[in-house]
Design an enzyme around this catalytic site. Structure first.
Site, short mmCIF file in Angstrom:
data_model
loop_
_atom_site.label_atom_id
_atom_site.label_comp_id
_atom_site.label_asym_id
_atom_site.label_seq_id
_atom_site.Cartn_x
_atom_site.Cartn_y
_atom_site.Cartn_z
N ASP A 176 1.87 -0.96 -5.22
CA ASP A 176 1.07 0.23 -5.50
C ASP A 176 1.80 1.48 -5.03
O ASP A 176 2.62 1.44 -4.11
CB ASP A 176 -0.32 0.14 -4.88
CG ASP A 176 -0.31 0.04 -3.37
OD1 ASP A 176 0.55 -0.70 -2.83
OD2 ASP A 176 -1.14 0.70 -2.71
N GLU A 230 -1.51 -1.00 -0.30
CA GLU A 230 -0.93 -0.45 0.93
C GLU A 230 -1.15 1.05 1.01
O GLU A 230 -1.37 1.59 2.09
CB GLU A 230 0.56 -0.75 0.98
CG GLU A 230 1.19 -0.60 2.38
CD GLU A 230 1.68 0.80 2.68
OE1 GLU A 230 1.99 1.09 3.84
OE2 GLU A 230 1.76 1.65 1.74
#
Length: 384
Positions: free
Chosen positions: A70, A134
């Site tokens: 991500d 994250e």
């Protein structure tokens, strides 16, 4: 077994616009590459977050690489020199969101593994722990994967997180620790009224200001081993009052604490809650506190594992990385529950910025470093 090109894979990953919590096929791409390298891949989806744990081999030691697919939002796309998800190459530099944080790191470790396996198997296991959560709240990513692996008795002996740890030049820094993070919202509820008749209202602003000042004025500590002192930073005060003659009924303030191992998130929450109760008792106004504890501080003590990584970097790049604890948080704070962990990766100067970028040369260099790390780890820690 054909070797993976780190530049091509970095560009392919950037082209997946996986802004948290979206995946957009990024995890499928990683899984496909790993399956071709003989990894048994297991998707672990929690809520809307895609996670992947992959392992090749069944024996120990198990060296794990951790990372995230991500990325943060791009900001105004018109400010970029090219489409942030086009992964264009300009004069040997790949431009795109996630180039260094951290799709480039994932691509380099996969490439290093492919080159290692092309010469034969390792005397143990290699694994990957990849999350899509994250850059967000980090509640349904690595944290839950680690908890699941621990419950199942999965053994990981050491982990390298591919965050962009280098500060100025490639290989100058590894991260052996990170401070913990605690976000705090405090809301004081008074009574709305006319400013000309203060006795009929109860202004929450002075109560909030006094409480926030007491919290802000406390010196949390003087530092801890390799860590700088913990710090509390006020980030906002919100009242929402557009009138000049109205006492507001509510006021909210927010702050963040970055803390070293002298504290835990729980000890800080206990202190803040106690101060809030005291403010409520003294003022007669309701004081509510909300916490978001992102994780405690972690520290991997310098020893054989950290030395092996430093030796590998020095052997490949001619520079011995400093062991540092600076910077924000990372998923290493969760991985420390299962094994020793540190961070080693690209130069992070452009992460989260417009025109995030990485040179093709650095991608190839980090791939060589990662390959040397794998070799050094198994040379030193695999059974004779």
């Amino acid at each position: 077994m054909s070797a993976v090109d780190p530049v091509s894979l970095t560009r392919d990953l950037i082209r997946k616009p996986s802004v948290t919590p979206a995946d957009e096929g990024a995890m499928d791409l990683v899984q496909g590459k790993l399956e071709k390298l003989g990894f048994a891949c297991r998707r672990m989806k929690f809520e809307d977050i895609e996670n992947l744990y992959a392992r090749r081999g069944t024996e120990g030691p198990n060296l794990c690489f951790a990372g995230h697919t991500d990325v943060v939002p791009t900001g105004p796309t018109g400010a970029w020199s090219s489409d942030p998800f086009a992964a264009e190459v300009v004069e040997g530099v790949v431009i795109g969101r996630g180039a260094v944080d951290m799709k480039g790191g994932i691509a380099c470790w996969i490439a290093a593994v492919s080159q290692t396996l092309a010469e034969g198997d390792v005397p143990g296991s290699l694994s990957f722990l990849i999350t899509g959560d994250e850059e967000g709240r980090a509640t349904h990513g690595t944290k839950l994967v680690v908890e699941q692996l621990l419950a199942e008795g999965e053994r990981i002996d050491a982990c390298v997180v591919g965050e962009p740890s280098s500060l100025q030049v490639l290989g100058d820094t590894i991260k052996i620790g990170r401070r913990g993070s605690l976000n705090v919202w405090i809301t004081v509820t008074g009574k709305q009224g006319h400013v000309a008749y203060p006795e009929r209202g109860a202004n929450p602003i002075p109560v909030l200001l006094d409480l926030m000042k007491r919290l802000n004025d406390r010196r949390l500590d003087e530092g801890y081993e390799a860590f700088q002192p913990s710090n509390l930073e006020l980030t906002t005060f919100d009242v929402g009052n557009t009138a000049t003659n109205v006492i507001p009924g509510q006021a909210t303030g927010r702050f963040n604490i970055r803390f070293n191992p002298a504290h835990t998130g729980q000890s800080l929450m206990d202190w803040i809650s106690e101060e809030a109760r005291a403010a409520e008792a003294a003022s007669g106004q309701k004081v509510e506190v909300e916490f978001l504890h992102s994780g405690d501080a972690f520290l991997t003590q310098e020893g054989p594992f950290t030395t092996a990584i430093q030796d590998a970097v020095e052997a490949e790049l001619g520079i011995r990385p400093e062991a540092s604890t600076t910077g924000g948080t990372s998923d290493a704070r969760f991985i420390r529950a299962i094994c020793p962990v540190l961070e080693l990766g690209l130069v992070g100067q452009t992460m989260h910025q417009i025109d995030e970028r990485v040179s093709e040369a650095d991608l190839h260099s980090v791939t060589r470093v990662y390959r040397r790390v794998i070799q050094t780890f198994f040379d030193r820690f695999a059974p004779a």
